[in-house]
Design a protein around this motif. Sequence first.
Motif, PDB file in Angstrom:
ATOM      1  N   LEU A   1     -81.256 -72.497 -41.040  1.00 31.72           N
ATOM      2  CA  LEU A   1     -79.820 -72.750 -40.924  1.00 31.72           C
ATOM      3  C   LEU A   1     -79.503 -73.442 -39.603  1.00 31.72           C
ATOM      4  CD1 LEU A   1     -76.900 -72.488 -41.898  1.00 31.72           C
ATOM      5  CD2 LEU A   1     -76.881 -70.180 -40.899  1.00 31.72           C
TER       6      LEU A   1
ATOM      7  N   ALA B   1     -77.055 -77.983 -46.279  1.00 30.14           N
ATOM      8  CA  ALA B   1     -75.637 -77.888 -45.914  1.00 30.14           C
ATOM      9  C   ALA B   1     -74.906 -79.098 -46.490  1.00 30.14           C
ATOM     10  CB  ALA B   1     -75.479 -77.844 -44.401  1.00 30.14           C
TER      11      ALA B   1
ATOM     12  N   LEU C   1     -73.279 -74.018 -48.460  1.00 30.32           N
ATOM     13  CA  LEU C   1     -74.634 -73.827 -47.935  1.00 30.32           C
ATOM     14  C   LEU C   1     -75.515 -73.287 -49.044  1.00 30.32           C
ATOM     15  CD1 LEU C   1     -73.816 -72.155 -44.515  1.00 30.32           C
ATOM     16  CD2 LEU C   1     -74.971 -74.344 -44.817  1.00 30.32           C
TER      17      LEU C   1
END
Length: 116
Positions: free
Chosen positions: A52, A114, A97
């Motif tokens: 992430l 994303a 996401l």
Amino acid sequence: MIVGVGIDVVDVARFSATLEATPRLTERLFAGSERDLPPHSLAGRFAAKEALAKALGAPVGLHWTDAIVVKDAVGKPSWQLQGSVRARADELGIRSLHLSISHDAGIASAVVVAES
């Protein structure tokens, strides 16, 4: 439109040994709801958080506990974002996401996509 993609892999045994050697690290990396999970799950969540961060451009100042991996009723992982991570996602215009976590042969891996 894809804003960012991140991938990471973690050696489960090595990660577990690091957590045992540095007990306070668990508090720095994981939210309360994540801390009691088994070692392979913690390694997968750490890989997810690293992936992430990469998808968000790896900015300085992200707090690991501001990104919490949650699962739905059938076990599909997703994110609960807050604080520094939510602010960065909003700054990039991220609306969605996608997260995939896998475990095999002592390795935990994760991919994050994303989208705006």
